[in-house]
Design an enzyme around this catalytic site. Structure first.
Site, PDB file in Angstrom:
ATOM      1  N   LYS A 143       0.860  -1.175   0.000  1.00  0.00           N
ATOM      2  CA  LYS A 143       0.000   0.000   0.000  1.00  0.00           C
ATOM      3  C   LYS A 143       0.902   1.233   0.000  1.00  0.00           C
ATOM      4  O   LYS A 143       1.593   1.518   0.979  1.00  0.00           O
ATOM      5  CB  LYS A 143      -0.900  -0.019   1.232  1.00  0.00           C
ATOM      6  N   GLU A 146       0.364   8.006   0.729  1.00  0.00           N
ATOM      7  CA  GLU A 146      -0.093   9.161  -0.046  1.00  0.00           C
ATOM      8  C   GLU A 146       0.937  10.286  -0.096  1.00  0.00           C
ATOM      9  O   GLU A 146       0.895  11.130  -0.994  1.00  0.00           O
ATOM     10  CB  GLU A 146      -1.403   9.712   0.555  1.00  0.00           C
ATOM     11  N   GLY A 198       2.998   3.615  11.271  1.00  0.00           N
ATOM     12  CA  GLY A 198       2.267   4.866  11.134  1.00  0.00           C
ATOM     13  C   GLY A 198       1.687   5.312  12.460  1.00  0.00           C
ATOM     14  O   GLY A 198       2.161   4.928  13.532  1.00  0.00           O
ATOM     15  N   SER A 199       0.652   6.108  12.384  1.00  0.00           N
ATOM     16  CA  SER A 199       0.061   6.699  13.578  1.00  0.00           C
ATOM     17  C   SER A 199      -0.724   5.670  14.389  1.00  0.00           C
ATOM     18  O   SER A 199      -1.187   4.652  13.860  1.00  0.00           O
ATOM     19  CB  SER A 199      -0.868   7.854  13.191  1.00  0.00           C
ATOM     20  N   GLY A 202      -4.304   5.528  12.974  1.00  0.00           N
ATOM     21  CA  GLY A 202      -4.364   4.770  11.732  1.00  0.00           C
ATOM     22  C   GLY A 202      -4.219   3.282  11.965  1.00  0.00           C
ATOM     23  O   GLY A 202      -4.936   2.469  11.377  1.00  0.00           O
ATOM     24  N   GLY A 203      -3.299   2.913  12.856  1.00  0.00           N
ATOM     25  CA  GLY A 203      -3.112   1.504  13.173  1.00  0.00           C
ATOM     26  C   GLY A 203      -4.321   0.898  13.845  1.00  0.00           C
ATOM     27  O   GLY A 203      -4.718  -0.241  13.545  1.00  0.00           O
ATOM     28  N   GLU A 222       3.643  -0.695  14.129  1.00  0.00           N
ATOM     29  CA  GLU A 222       4.515   0.220  14.868  1.00  0.00           C
ATOM     30  C   GLU A 222       3.783   1.546  14.915  1.00  0.00           C
ATOM     31  O   GLU A 222       3.504   2.146  13.872  1.00  0.00           O
ATOM     32  CB  GLU A 222       5.866   0.380  14.192  1.00  0.00           C
ATOM     33  N   CYS A 259      10.522   7.698  14.545  1.00  0.00           N
ATOM     34  CA  CYS A 259       9.780   6.988  15.579  1.00  0.00           C
ATOM     35  C   CYS A 259      10.588   6.820  16.852  1.00  0.00           C
ATOM     36  O   CYS A 259      10.017   6.585  17.922  1.00  0.00           O
ATOM     37  CB  CYS A 259       9.321   5.639  15.059  1.00  0.00           C
ATOM     38  N   GLU A 345       2.806  11.417  22.263  1.00  0.00           N
ATOM     39  CA  GLU A 345       3.841  11.671  21.260  1.00  0.00           C
ATOM     40  C   GLU A 345       3.493  12.896  20.428  1.00  0.00           C
ATOM     41  O   GLU A 345       2.381  13.026  19.927  1.00  0.00           O
ATOM     42  CB  GLU A 345       3.997  10.463  20.341  1.00  0.00           C
TER      43      GLU A 345
END
Length: 474
Positions: A143, A146, A198-199, A202-203, A222, A259, A345
């Site tokens: 994927k 963007e 990612g965030s 989102g995860g 992660e 990260c 974070e």
């Protein structure tokens, strides 16, 4: 048939052919991919710099790392211990007669990999998740992020060229784009595992989709990490300037979009700590503002930064030079005013320094923190680290001493994972053991030799195997 379905069908169709290539064939594929990435170095750097605002120096290093980790997984295949080949011959045991049992790790099947915004190569289309999944024998559906679609397309072109060069089956790698396609991908019944960097939000959204599947599959995410860094009073006094300069460099490198950025630093509330924080403020004031990876990252940085500034007891110690984009910032708060709300974070060039007056106060605050990828201690030989490590170790996947957590070496001993919410898995996403995420154990009982994988046959040599409880190196 949707685009996603067509790509996952092709991936499912490649499973048998990729397995038939064997370890040597897949190693050849990975080395070809490394060669193709390096052949496109200049184009990849130019394209990624335009799309992500990351500098040429950083991106040049990322190309090198991407090629390196592809070759590392080829070496992993050559060495073979990742298979955990185990043979227990039939015989008498304290439980009675035992059958012949032989165990090996086999690939799960097609894997979905989500590219990361902050690493357009090393954690994206040709990155470590892709390398480890292909090494395991799993076709990969990627994927594209963007933030860097052109970089993703160019990197995918390199992977396709490697597939052709190595004679791997069509469908070994596939590429999709768009959030709706990503949601469709993780719910596709042909996908057997998902890798995501990612965030946290989102995860969690992807994990919710995966958990609603009729057949559950592993999700390796992660997600978010504070990466606390502790400076003891002795270290603050002995290495005031070097610690301050190193910490500012770790916070602002790549504009804090790593990260492993140490977003939370614990500094003693004494004269040495005052000098260290003052030095940090001076160093940070010279760091210019810069454009972040994308609008969503910029909006999150602004929103979370503003929220942190508004919390009771938090003050702005220093800001970088203003300009277009995000301005670096150094915030401070006394340990007595630290709350769970401050343990969030802030992805970007911002750090919060917590001033503590005693070891007990320090340990009390550390005990409230969520899990992180890393935990760092700067100390001197006179310090007793046992109480500090007793609190940090359960909250971190990697413990650092007198160093900074940014920069994650690809090596056998690496751990790039940690307790929730940094990741939701016990596995690392960096280094050879990342391959374990995409394998499952299978045991053959009383199997004729012709039914066994070659690595489990009695006369096979060349990889480490455990035979009747004894480890044989080769």
């Amino acid at each position: 048939m949707s685009t996603v379905e067509a790509v996952t069908r092709a991936a499912a169709g490649a499973v048998e052919g990729l397995a038939a290539m064997g370890r040597a064939g897949r190693a050849r594929l990975l080395r070809a991919a490394a060669d193709e990435i390096e052949a496109r170095r200049e184009a990849l750097i130019e394209t990624a710099a335009r799309e992500t605002h990351l500098g040429e120096t950083r991106l040049n290093g990322e190309v090198t790392r991407t090629a390196y980790q592809l070759r590392v997984f080829a070496d992993v295949l050559d060495e073979g211990s990742y298979l955990e080949a185990t043979i227990d011959h039939a015989g008498n045991t304290p439980m009675g007669p035992g059958p012949d049992l032989r165990r090996l790790l086999l690939p799960l099947g097609p894997v979905a990999v989500f590219g990361a915004s902050n690493f357009p190569l090393a954690f994206s289309v040709p990155g470590g998740d892709t390398a480890s999944a292909l090494a395991a024998g799993c076709p990969v559906v990627l994927k594209a992020h963007e933030s860097h679609p052109d970089t993703s397309a160019l990197a995918f072109e390199a992977l396709q060229a490697a597939v052709a060069t190595a004679g791997a089956p069509e469908g070994t790698v596939g590429l999709i784009s768009g959030r709706e396609a990503g949601a469709e991908l993780v719910t596709d019944p042909r996908i057997t595992a998902v890798g995501f960097t990612g965030s946290l939000s989102g995860g969690q959204a992807l994990r919710a989709l995966i958990e609603a599947r009729p057949e559950p599959i592993p999700f390796y995410g992660e997600l978010a990490s504070l990466n606390p860094l502790v400076v003891t009073p002795a270290a603050a006094a002995a290495r005031t300037e070097s610690i301050a300069d190193g910490l500012v460099g770790a916070v602002t490198g790549s504009l804090g979009q790593l990260c492993t950025k140490p977003g939370l630093a614990f500094v003693p509330a004494d004269a040495a700590g005052d000098a260290l924080v003052a030095r940090m403020a001076t160093a940070l004031a010279d760091v210019p503002a810069g454009l972040l990876l994308n609008d969503r990252v910029a909006e999150g940085f602004d929103a979370i930064g503003a929220d942190l500034r508004s919390q009771p007891g938090v003050s702005v110690k220093a800001t970088g030079t203003t300009g277009e984009g995000a301005t670096p910032a150094l915030l401070t708060v006394d340990a007595t005013n630290f709350t769970a709300h401050l343990a969030e974070e802030c992805f970007g060039p911002l750090a919060l320094v917590v001033r503590y007056t005693s070891e007990a106060e320090l340990l009390d605050v550390l005990a409230t923190l969520p899990g992180s990828l890393t935990g760092t201690v700067h100390s001197e030989s006179t310090d007793d680290l046992a109480p500090l490590l007793a609190v940090l170790q359960p909250r971190a996947g990697r413990l650092l001493f007198d160093a900074y957590p940014t920069g994650v070496l690809v090596s056998w001993a690496q751990t790039h994972g940690g307790p929730w919410p940094s990741t939701n898995t016990v596995h690392t996403s960096v280094g050879p053991t990342a391959i374990r995420r995409f394998l499952r154990p299978v045991t053959w009982q009383n199997a004729p030799e012709r039914a066994l994988p070659e690595e489990l046959r009695d006369d096979f040599k060349g990889i480490p195997r455990r035979v009747d409880g004894v480890l044989h190196v080769g």
